[in-house]
Design an enzyme around this catalytic site. Sequence first.
Site, mmCIF file in Angstrom:
data_model
loop_
_atom_site.group_PDB
_atom_site.id
_atom_site.type_symbol
_atom_site.label_atom_id
_atom_site.label_comp_id
_atom_site.label_asym_id
_atom_site.label_seq_id
_atom_site.Cartn_x
_atom_site.Cartn_y
_atom_site.Cartn_z
ATOM 1 N N THR A 178 -57.035 -8.556 31.602
ATOM 2 C CA THR A 178 -58.228 -9.018 32.139
ATOM 3 C C THR A 178 -59.043 -8.330 31.094
ATOM 4 O O THR A 178 -58.952 -8.167 29.830
ATOM 5 C CB THR A 178 -58.471 -8.234 33.312
ATOM 6 O OG1 THR A 178 -58.070 -6.856 33.364
ATOM 7 C CG2 THR A 178 -57.302 -8.907 34.308
ATOM 8 N N VAL B 8 -62.779 -6.257 31.583
ATOM 9 C CA VAL B 8 -63.343 -4.903 31.717
ATOM 10 C C VAL B 8 -62.169 -3.647 31.511
ATOM 11 O O VAL B 8 -62.342 -2.830 31.288
ATOM 12 C CB VAL B 8 -63.957 -4.939 33.132
ATOM 13 C CG1 VAL B 8 -64.699 -3.390 33.287
ATOM 14 C CG2 VAL B 8 -65.049 -5.717 33.057
ATOM 15 N N CYS B 9 -60.939 -4.228 32.281
ATOM 16 C CA CYS B 9 -59.979 -3.118 32.605
ATOM 17 C C CYS B 9 -59.534 -2.520 31.120
ATOM 18 O O CYS B 9 -59.538 -1.255 31.311
ATOM 19 C CB CYS B 9 -58.707 -3.851 33.252
ATOM 20 S SG CYS B 9 -59.063 -4.333 34.973
ATOM 21 N N PRO B 10 -59.296 -3.207 30.044
ATOM 22 C CA PRO B 10 -58.862 -2.597 28.916
ATOM 23 C C PRO B 10 -60.093 -1.527 28.282
ATOM 24 O O PRO B 10 -59.773 -0.730 27.619
ATOM 25 C CB PRO B 10 -58.412 -3.736 27.868
ATOM 26 C CG PRO B 10 -59.046 -4.894 28.559
ATOM 27 C CD PRO B 10 -59.205 -4.664 30.000
ATOM 28 N N ILE C 77 -59.574 1.801 30.184
ATOM 29 C CA ILE C 77 -58.710 2.354 29.643
ATOM 30 C C ILE C 77 -58.885 3.028 28.315
ATOM 31 O O ILE C 77 -58.451 4.136 28.021
ATOM 32 C CB ILE C 77 -57.407 1.462 29.723
ATOM 33 C CG1 ILE C 77 -56.790 1.145 31.132
ATOM 34 C CG2 ILE C 77 -56.033 2.098 29.185
ATOM 35 C CD1 ILE C 77 -55.914 0.087 31.386
#
Length: 204
Positions: free
Chosen positions: A48, A50-52, A55
Amino acid sequence: MGSTMVRREMPEFSIDAYDANTGHYTHVSSDDYKGKWAVICFYPADFTFVCPTEIAAMNAKYDEFQKMGVEILAVSVDSKFSHKRFVETEPILQGLQLTIGADTTKEVSAKFGVLIEEEGVALRGRFLFNPDGVCVAQEVQADSVGRNVNEFIRQVEAWQYATKTGEVCPAGWRPGKKTLPVNTDAEKMTGRVGDYITIEEILS
């Protein structure tokens, strides 16, 4: 979705995972975090947008978390195979040291109260647990805006200090700033917090 996790014990769980530091599949459980400061950090999905970034931001501060004795587990509903491919192909995750849990049954997300059942994914939920296994802080957001890792580190520092000293930390507290010594001056301070600290000190 359930109610707040704050002041509740970490739910028991046991799931497969991908250890990006070693490049191998592994298995993690709630038992691995007993007696430790730990953060369980849910995100909606691999591959996706925003997710990376979230992280990667947590990973960029990995050494700081380790110095504070904080263990980190990222979790999404994707499989361990998806996690591996995600880490290997997403440029911003190069050099990732985190372990990513595979909540393929969605049971863990449900236990933490962040599962969106109709979509089959988790909200952005981040939970801080103390060494007694009790949640002292949580942050849950919808999927369009990422969380702030620097603010989270500030919260961890505050919680660790408050736990160690018995004092309490006012809004925006950082190491070196004033605390409120309720462990010794509770009666004097009641209704007179402004005698101990000013709004200028709080916002500085």
